[in-house]
Design an enzyme around this catalytic site. Structure first.
Site, mmCIF file in Angstrom:
data_model
loop_
_atom_site.group_PDB
_atom_site.id
_atom_site.type_symbol
_atom_site.label_atom_id
_atom_site.label_comp_id
_atom_site.label_asym_id
_atom_site.label_seq_id
_atom_site.Cartn_x
_atom_site.Cartn_y
_atom_site.Cartn_z
ATOM 1 N N ARG A 154 1.010 -1.262 0.032
ATOM 2 C CA ARG A 154 -0.039 -0.014 -0.056
ATOM 3 C C ARG A 154 0.942 1.144 0.144
ATOM 4 O O ARG A 154 1.715 1.402 0.816
ATOM 5 C CB ARG A 154 -0.909 -0.028 1.260
ATOM 6 N N THR A 160 -1.201 7.490 -1.161
ATOM 7 C CA THR A 160 -2.414 7.395 -1.819
ATOM 8 C C THR A 160 -3.324 6.321 -1.387
ATOM 9 O O THR A 160 -4.611 6.352 -1.922
ATOM 10 C CB THR A 160 -2.302 7.089 -3.235
ATOM 11 N N ASP A 198 -3.403 -13.324 9.918
ATOM 12 C CA ASP A 198 -2.519 -12.946 8.921
ATOM 13 C C ASP A 198 -1.741 -13.954 8.600
ATOM 14 O O ASP A 198 -0.828 -14.542 9.222
ATOM 15 C CB ASP A 198 -1.654 -11.761 9.480
ATOM 16 N N ASP A 255 1.911 -13.740 8.826
ATOM 17 C CA ASP A 255 2.719 -14.012 10.130
ATOM 18 C C ASP A 255 2.750 -15.202 10.549
ATOM 19 O O ASP A 255 3.528 -15.875 11.291
ATOM 20 C CB ASP A 255 1.642 -12.954 11.055
HETATM 21 N N1 URA Z 1 -4.072 -11.449 4.367
HETATM 22 C C1 URA Z 1 -4.281 -12.312 5.257
HETATM 23 O O1 URA Z 1 -2.980 -12.801 5.916
HETATM 24 N N2 URA Z 1 -5.294 -12.447 6.026
HETATM 25 C C2 URA Z 1 -6.345 -12.026 5.695
HETATM 26 O O2 URA Z 1 -7.512 -11.847 6.523
HETATM 27 C C3 URA Z 1 -6.513 -10.948 4.590
HETATM 28 C C4 URA Z 1 -5.347 -10.508 4.025
#
Ligand code: URA
Length: 242
Positions: free
Chosen positions: A136, A140, A234, A237
Site C-alpha cells: 500500500r 495514496t 494474517d 505472520d
Molecule cells: N491477508 C491475510 O493474511 N489475512 C487476511 O485475512 C487478509 C489478507
C-alpha cells in the site's frame, strides 16, 4: 450447494447417511465460470479447520497449509492444456495418454505467496518462479508495485499466480495488470488461492473473465480492517513468524 447465508452443510464420508454425517461450514458459491472452488470434502474441511484455529502452532500451521497448497497445485494443473501422447509400455503395449502442452512458471505475490512456491516445486520439478511485491502506498492508500522479478520469456508461458489470502483483491488485480503488461495473455493466468472473500473474488472474476481462479474456500466476508472472516488471521505472520 451452500451459500454464505446458509453455510452449514453435511460433509461426512459418502458411506454415511445424512443424519450420521457431521455438519460443517463449507465454501460460499459465486456465479462465475472462471472460479473453481475445490470440492468441499471432509479432508479439506478438516485441513482448513487446523489452519483457521488460532491455537494451532506454527509448525502445524505450515504442515496443514502445505497440504492444502498441494491440493490447489494439483487441481490447478488440471486446468492447463494437454495434448494426446501415445507411449509404449515395457511389455510392448500402447497406451494412449496425454502430456502437458506449453511451458509454465509460478509467480508469487510477496510475502505470503512465497509460502506456496514449494508446493508448486514439489509438483513441477525445476519450475521457474518469479516474484511480485505490491504494498500500500502510504500517500495514496492504493496498492503500489515495489518490485518484480519475472522470467524474461514469461509472455510464452502459462502463469500460476500464487497468493494464499484474497481479501480486497487489490494486490492480485495489480499483479495481473503487471503480467498482462509483460505480454502474458489473461487466459494463460491461473490464480491459486487458499481463502477468498466473496466481494474480492466477485470483482476480480468479473474484471478478468478469461483468467481462472482455483481456490479452496470462499469465506463470509471482510471485517473493518479488511481481514477475511472467519478467515485465519494474517497468513504471512502465522507461516513465517514463531
Ligand atoms: N491477508 C491475510 O493474511 N489475512 C487476511 O485475512 C487478509 C489478507
Amino acid at each position: 450447494p451452500s451459500t454464505a447465508s446458509a453455510p452449514t452443510q453435511c460433509v461426512g464420508p459418502t458411506f454415511k447417511g445424512v443424519d450420521e454425517k457431521p455438519s460443517a461450514t463449507v465454501s460460499a458459491v459465486v456465479p462465475f465460470d472462471n472460479v473453481y472452488v475445490l470440492p468441499q470434502t471432509p479432508q479439506l474441511i478438516a485441513l482448513l479447520s487446523m489452519i483457521r484455529n488460532k491455537d494451532t502452532e506454527r509448525a502445524d500451521f505450515i504442515f496443514y497449509s502445505n497440504r492444502i497448497i498441494r491440493l490447489l497445485v494439483e487441481e490447478g494443473l488440471n486446468h492447463l492444456p494437454v495434448i494426446e501422447k501415445s507411449i509404449t509400455t515395457p511389455v510392448g503395449r500402447t497406451y494412449n495418454g496425454l502430456m502437458f502442452q506449453g511451458k509454465i512458471c509460478g509467480v508469487s505475490i510477496m510475502r505470503a505467496g512465497e509460502a506456496m512456491e514449494q508446493g508448486l516445486r514439489d509438483c513441477c520439478r525445476s519450475v521457474r518462479i518469479g516474484k511480485i511485491l505490491i504494498q500500500r502506498d502510504e500517500d495514496t492508500a492504493q496498492p503500489k508495485l515495489f518490485y518484480d522479478k519475472l522470467p524474461e520469456d514469461i509472455a510464452n508461458r502459462w502463469v500460476l499466480l500464487l497468493d494464499p489470502m484474497f481479501a480486497t483483491g487489490g494486490s492480485a488485480t495489480m499483479a495481473v495488470e503487471v503480467l498482462k503488461g509483460r505480454g502474458v495473455p489473461e487466459e494463460r493466468i491461473l490464480f491459486l488461492n487458499l481463502i477468498a472473500s466473496p466481494e474480492g473474488i466477485t470483482t476480480f472474476a468479473a474484471k478478468f473473465p478469461r483468467l481462472k481462479v482455483v481456490t479452496a474456500f470462499i469465506d463470509e466476508g471482510l471485517d473493518e480492517k479488511n481481514y477475511i472472516v472467519p478467515g485465519l488471521g494474517d497468513f504471512g505472520d502465522r507461516f513465517y513468524t514463531i
